[in-house]
Design a protein around this motif. Structure first.
Motif, PDB file in Angstrom:
ATOM      1  N   SER A 123     149.320 -34.723  15.759  1.00 44.50           N
ATOM      2  CA  SER A 123     149.732 -35.595  16.716  1.00 44.50           C
ATOM      3  C   SER A 123     151.179 -35.554  17.064  1.00 44.50           C
ATOM      4  CB  SER A 123     149.580 -37.078  16.378  1.00 44.50           C
ATOM      5  OG  SER A 123     147.982 -37.373  16.129  1.00 44.50           O
ATOM      6  N   GLU A 124     151.948 -35.365  16.221  1.00 43.62           N
ATOM      7  CA  GLU A 124     153.711 -35.296  16.347  1.00 43.62           C
ATOM      8  C   GLU A 124     153.570 -33.869  17.044  1.00 43.62           C
ATOM      9  OE1 GLU A 124     152.293 -35.591  12.971  1.00 43.62           O
ATOM     10  OE2 GLU A 124     152.751 -38.011  13.087  1.00 43.62           O
ATOM     11  N   GLU A 125     152.954 -32.935  16.734  1.00 47.05           N
ATOM     12  CA  GLU A 125     152.916 -31.662  17.352  1.00 47.05           C
ATOM     13  C   GLU A 125     152.732 -31.784  19.114  1.00 47.05           C
ATOM     14  OE1 GLU A 125     152.677 -28.474  13.937  1.00 47.05           O
ATOM     15  OE2 GLU A 125     150.808 -29.377  14.725  1.00 47.05           O
ATOM     16  N   ILE A 126     151.730 -32.339  19.222  1.00 48.32           N
ATOM     17  CA  ILE A 126     151.240 -32.667  20.528  1.00 48.32           C
ATOM     18  C   ILE A 126     152.150 -33.302  21.203  1.00 48.32           C
ATOM     19  CG2 ILE A 126     149.366 -33.893  21.950  1.00 48.32           C
ATOM     20  CD1 ILE A 126     147.285 -32.878  19.776  1.00 48.32           C
ATOM     21  N   ILE A 127     152.628 -34.411  20.935  1.00 51.62           N
ATOM     22  CA  ILE A 127     153.777 -35.278  21.497  1.00 51.62           C
ATOM     23  C   ILE A 127     154.996 -34.443  21.824  1.00 51.62           C
ATOM     24  CG2 ILE A 127     155.304 -37.336  21.132  1.00 51.62           C
ATOM     25  CD1 ILE A 127     153.078 -38.592  19.650  1.00 51.62           C
ATOM     26  N   ALA A 128     155.329 -33.549  20.661  1.00 59.21           N
ATOM     27  CA  ALA A 128     156.514 -32.773  21.116  1.00 59.21           C
ATOM     28  C   ALA A 128     156.228 -31.665  22.396  1.00 59.21           C
ATOM     29  CB  ALA A 128     156.880 -31.812  19.718  1.00 59.21           C
ATOM     30  N   LEU A 129     154.924 -31.138  22.409  1.00 59.09           N
ATOM     31  CA  LEU A 129     154.783 -30.288  23.230  1.00 59.09           C
ATOM     32  C   LEU A 129     154.518 -30.804  24.600  1.00 59.09           C
ATOM     33  CD1 LEU A 129     151.887 -28.121  21.761  1.00 59.09           C
ATOM     34  CD2 LEU A 129     154.089 -27.361  22.768  1.00 59.09           C
ATOM     35  N   ARG A 130     154.071 -32.152  24.617  1.00 55.17           N
ATOM     36  CA  ARG A 130     154.275 -32.908  25.848  1.00 55.17           C
ATOM     37  C   ARG A 130     155.379 -33.082  26.419  1.00 55.17           C
ATOM     38  NH1 ARG A 130     148.902 -36.939  24.502  1.00 55.17           N
ATOM     39  NH2 ARG A 130     147.381 -35.422  25.353  1.00 55.17           N
ATOM     40  N   ASN A 131     156.182 -33.460  25.497  1.00 55.01           N
ATOM     41  CA  ASN A 131     157.724 -33.614  25.771  1.00 55.01           C
ATOM     42  C   ASN A 131     158.338 -32.597  26.320  1.00 55.01           C
ATOM     43  OD1 ASN A 131     157.604 -36.675  25.241  1.00 55.01           O
ATOM     44  ND2 ASN A 131     158.305 -36.280  23.117  1.00 55.01           N
ATOM     45  N   LEU A 132     158.272 -31.352  25.881  1.00 56.60           N
ATOM     46  CA  LEU A 132     158.579 -30.212  26.421  1.00 56.60           C
ATOM     47  C   LEU A 132     158.150 -29.822  27.628  1.00 56.60           C
ATOM     48  CD1 LEU A 132     160.371 -27.446  25.586  1.00 56.60           C
ATOM     49  CD2 LEU A 132     158.298 -26.516  24.794  1.00 56.60           C
ATOM     50  N   ILE A 133     156.917 -30.201  28.105  1.00 56.28           N
ATOM     51  CA  ILE A 133     156.448 -29.436  29.257  1.00 56.28           C
ATOM     52  C   ILE A 133     156.930 -30.767  30.162  1.00 56.28           C
ATOM     53  CG2 ILE A 133     154.422 -29.991  30.718  1.00 56.28           C
ATOM     54  CD1 ILE A 133     152.792 -28.915  28.098  1.00 56.28           C
ATOM     55  N   LYS A 134     157.298 -31.958  30.116  1.00 56.31           N
ATOM     56  CA  LYS A 134     157.888 -32.744  30.935  1.00 56.31           C
ATOM     57  C   LYS A 134     159.357 -32.365  31.324  1.00 56.31           C
ATOM     58  CE  LYS A 134     155.612 -37.195  29.325  1.00 56.31           C
ATOM     59  NZ  LYS A 134     155.463 -38.359  28.745  1.00 56.31           N
ATOM     60  N   ALA A 135     160.022 -32.043  30.233  1.00 53.40           N
ATOM     61  CA  ALA A 135     161.417 -31.733  30.312  1.00 53.40           C
ATOM     62  C   ALA A 135     161.512 -30.210  31.030  1.00 53.40           C
ATOM     63  CB  ALA A 135     161.928 -31.158  29.162  1.00 53.40           C
TER      64      ALA A 135
END
Length: 94
Positions: free
Chosen positions: A78-90
């Motif tokens: 879950s943490e990795e998925i959240i990190a990827l989503r945040n990276l995409i948003k950035a």
């Protein structure tokens, strides 16, 4: 449906497949793949769905109806998925 041939070629190259290798996966000849990529032929619905499954994209993406690609997140925490989503948003904010 001009986009189909271009999208197919780009996905094939992205996955480092030759036309012959993709043809083998689809149980057809290399010349059929070439005809798809050049726009001389278009696949049946069954073949279109099979191609989408091979490349893990939607049929709409293959046909150029949508520009969105999906990413397989299975196996990630879950943490990795959240990190990827945040990276995409950035990256989209750039």
């Amino acid at each position: 449906m001009v986009e189909f041939g271009e999208n197919l070629r780009n996905l094939r190259l992205r996955d480092k497949l030759t036309q012959a290798q993709l043809a083998q996966k689809l149980e057809m000849t290399k010349s059929v793949i070439s005809a798809y990529e050049t726009g001389l032929r278009f696949p049946s619905y069954d073949v279109l769905i099979h191609i989408a499954k091979i490349f893990k994209v939607s049929t709409d993406y293959l046909l150029g109806v949508e520009n969105r690609q999906e990413v397989d997140l299975s196996g990630l925490s879950s943490e990795e998925i959240i990190a990827l989503r945040n990276l995409i948003k950035a990256m989209k904010k750039k």
